[in-house]
Scaffold this motif. Sequence first.
Motif, PDB file in Angstrom:
ATOM      1  N   HIS A   1       8.757  -0.206   3.396  1.00  0.00           N
ATOM      2  CA  HIS A   1       9.366   0.929   3.251  1.00  0.00           C
ATOM      3  C   HIS A   1       8.610   2.279   4.153  1.00  0.00           C
ATOM      4  O   HIS A   1       7.687   1.932   4.575  1.00  0.00           O
ATOM      5  CB  HIS A   1       9.303   1.397   1.814  1.00  0.00           C
ATOM      6  N   HIS A   2       9.334   3.368   4.254  1.00  0.00           N
ATOM      7  CA  HIS A   2       8.869   4.511   4.890  1.00  0.00           C
ATOM      8  C   HIS A   2       8.062   5.308   3.722  1.00  0.00           C
ATOM      9  O   HIS A   2       7.882   6.402   4.080  1.00  0.00           O
ATOM     10  CB  HIS A   2       9.716   5.161   5.768  1.00  0.00           C
TER      11      HIS A   2
ATOM     12  N   THR B   1       8.759   4.089  -3.953  1.00  0.00           N
ATOM     13  CA  THR B   1       9.069   5.493  -4.036  1.00  0.00           C
ATOM     14  C   THR B   1      10.515   5.917  -3.819  1.00  0.00           C
ATOM     15  O   THR B   1      11.217   6.731  -4.198  1.00  0.00           O
ATOM     16  CB  THR B   1       8.165   6.699  -3.789  1.00  0.00           C
ATOM     17  N   ASP B   2      11.113   5.230  -2.628  1.00  0.00           N
ATOM     18  CA  ASP B   2      12.463   5.626  -2.158  1.00  0.00           C
ATOM     19  C   ASP B   2      13.421   5.127  -3.062  1.00  0.00           C
ATOM     20  O   ASP B   2      14.656   5.440  -2.847  1.00  0.00           O
ATOM     21  CB  ASP B   2      12.412   5.176  -0.972  1.00  0.00           C
ATOM     22  N   GLY B   3      13.354   4.313  -4.230  1.00  0.00           N
ATOM     23  CA  GLY B   3      14.318   3.976  -5.158  1.00  0.00           C
ATOM     24  C   GLY B   3      14.912   2.858  -4.742  1.00  0.00           C
ATOM     25  O   GLY B   3      15.866   2.263  -5.644  1.00  0.00           O
TER      26      GLY B   3
ATOM     27  N   THR C   1       0.811 -15.061  15.843  1.00  0.00           N
ATOM     28  CA  THR C   1       1.829 -14.215  15.337  1.00  0.00           C
ATOM     29  C   THR C   1       2.339 -12.878  16.202  1.00  0.00           C
ATOM     30  O   THR C   1       1.532 -12.809  17.176  1.00  0.00           O
ATOM     31  CB  THR C   1       1.452 -13.675  14.065  1.00  0.00           C
ATOM     32  N   ASN C   2       3.582 -12.630  16.068  1.00  0.00           N
ATOM     33  CA  ASN C   2       3.914 -11.484  16.911  1.00  0.00           C
ATOM     34  C   ASN C   2       3.847 -10.135  16.406  1.00  0.00           C
ATOM     35  O   ASN C   2       4.258  -9.259  16.868  1.00  0.00           O
ATOM     36  CB  ASN C   2       5.321 -11.783  17.345  1.00  0.00           C
ATOM     37  N   THR C   3       2.717  -9.828  15.262  1.00  0.00           N
ATOM     38  CA  THR C   3       2.553  -8.821  14.807  1.00  0.00           C
ATOM     39  C   THR C   3       1.188  -8.546  14.396  1.00  0.00           C
ATOM     40  O   THR C   3       0.515  -9.690  14.169  1.00  0.00           O
ATOM     41  CB  THR C   3       3.473  -8.464  13.785  1.00  0.00           C
ATOM     42  N   ASN C   4       0.532  -7.382  14.442  1.00  0.00           N
ATOM     43  CA  ASN C   4      -0.865  -7.374  13.726  1.00  0.00           C
ATOM     44  C   ASN C   4      -0.909  -5.786  12.996  1.00  0.00           C
ATOM     45  O   ASN C   4       0.219  -5.407  12.736  1.00  0.00           O
ATOM     46  CB  ASN C   4      -1.956  -7.177  14.802  1.00  0.00           C
ATOM     47  N   PHE C   5      -1.810  -5.388  12.743  1.00  0.00           N
ATOM     48  CA  PHE C   5      -2.062  -4.101  11.980  1.00  0.00           C
ATOM     49  C   PHE C   5      -1.375  -3.039  12.632  1.00  0.00           C
ATOM     50  O   PHE C   5      -0.958  -1.989  11.852  1.00  0.00           O
ATOM     51  CB  PHE C   5      -3.541  -3.810  11.626  1.00  0.00           C
ATOM     52  N   ALA C   6      -1.434  -2.938  13.941  1.00  0.00           N
ATOM     53  CA  ALA C   6      -0.652  -1.757  15.010  1.00  0.00           C
ATOM     54  C   ALA C   6       0.837  -1.996  15.050  1.00  0.00           C
ATOM     55  O   ALA C   6       1.323  -1.049  15.515  1.00  0.00           O
ATOM     56  CB  ALA C   6      -1.400  -1.719  16.192  1.00  0.00           C
ATOM     57  N   THR C   7       1.498  -3.039  14.876  1.00  0.00           N
ATOM     58  CA  THR C   7       2.887  -3.166  15.160  1.00  0.00           C
ATOM     59  C   THR C   7       3.555  -3.931  14.258  1.00  0.00           C
ATOM     60  O   THR C   7       3.826  -5.084  14.173  1.00  0.00           O
ATOM     61  CB  THR C   7       2.913  -4.239  16.575  1.00  0.00           C
ATOM     62  N   PRO C   8       4.061  -3.049  12.863  1.00  0.00           N
ATOM     63  CA  PRO C   8       4.472  -3.634  11.981  1.00  0.00           C
ATOM     64  C   PRO C   8       6.033  -3.779  12.123  1.00  0.00           C
ATOM     65  O   PRO C   8       6.802  -3.399  13.116  1.00  0.00           O
ATOM     66  CB  PRO C   8       4.349  -2.513  11.030  1.00  0.00           C
TER      67      PRO C   8
ATOM     68  N   SER D   1       0.762  -1.412  -0.162  1.00  0.00           N
ATOM     69  CA  SER D   1       0.125  -0.006  -0.122  1.00  0.00           C
ATOM     70  C   SER D   1       0.724   1.212   0.077  1.00  0.00           C
ATOM     71  O   SER D   1       2.001   1.226   0.419  1.00  0.00           O
ATOM     72  CB  SER D   1      -0.901   0.074   1.161  1.00  0.00           C
ATOM     73  N   TRP D   2       0.254   2.200  -0.415  1.00  0.00           N
ATOM     74  CA  TRP D   2       0.905   3.670  -0.157  1.00  0.00           C
ATOM     75  C   TRP D   2       1.039   3.926   1.188  1.00  0.00           C
ATOM     76  O   TRP D   2       1.491   4.971   1.363  1.00  0.00           O
ATOM     77  CB  TRP D   2      -0.117   4.631  -0.807  1.00  0.00           C
TER      78      TRP D   2
END
Length: 349
Positions: free
Chosen positions: A157-158, A179-181, A201-208, A135-136
């Motif tokens: 990516h950020h 977009t960061d190349g 799992t050790n992650t969800n939508f709040a802890t990428p 996603s963007w």
Amino acid sequence: MARTRPPPAVLHTPGFAHYALSWSPFHTTRLALASSANFGLVGNGRLHIVSVNPGPNGTHHTALDKYYETQDGLFDIAWSEIHENQLVTASGDGSIRLWDVMLNDLPIRAWQEHTREVFSVDWSNIKKDTFASSSWDGLVKLWLPERPRSVLTMQAHHSCVYQALFSPYQPDVLATCSTDGTVRIFDLRVKSFAPHPGGGTNTNFATPLNAASLTIPASNTEVLSIDWNKYRPFVLASAGVDKMAKVWDCRMIKMGEVGQVGGQCETQLLGHEYAIRKIQWSPHRPDLLATASYDMTCRVWTTAPNIGPQLLYIHDPHTEFVVACGWSLYEDGLLASCSWDGRLNVFRP
């Protein structure tokens, strides 16, 4: 005497600009189109299911089997690897929807976790119960169709992630572009991605998570598309705003070591006049790839070492940006392209 090339088979959908196409892995003559009204800037979308059937003298003809309306534009599409009639779509409103083409109206499941446009979806052809979205919002998420929420979230990516793509060789390796190349390769076997010992799992939508195994500085501008070579492990192609298609050899980097930067560019393909929006290797030949560009052409290239990188063919009937191309999985040499002109072309370069 030179052979006359058969004209392309054309399907026109007025009012809807195409963004992506995908050939079915189960049905030899079926493909799907993801489209948007008003060039994807505002308005609804449409999912088209299309048949491409052979005709006389090497020709093909297309037929629109059915379509589904969506509330926002569609940017990408991927067929299920476990169910012949199901596929997922990526939408401009941040949603992902699972469809069954045997049903005539609504999707059978929908997810809403991304906070910006979902620009790509990819179904693993090894872990056939898993697909990825990017996603963007800078995130990549992994999904199981029967689960109500994503099973893994990565801060890939950020900045905007244009594509996330599973390796055809390693079930836990995923590549992204942004977009960061950079092109980044993630190994989901590293410790940070492992499930908790107690299950889940050790992650969800709040802890990428953010643990790229390899970062390739692929361009000084945006990288819009990537694709893994189907015959050469850890070789992938990238393309984007710099108008070049590049082939990267990543085999010199040991996977699993977090923070590696490298990748060797073994080929650069020059010729497009504007940004390349899509790149895809042939599923039938290790040296053949296709590119789709904002210069309104789809081009076919070879990287065969005995003759060197060469442009083989330019397909230029489109009258707007060509944003996607895809090789038939079953018919060697059959290629499809789609454009903002609302046309799907199927042809033999």
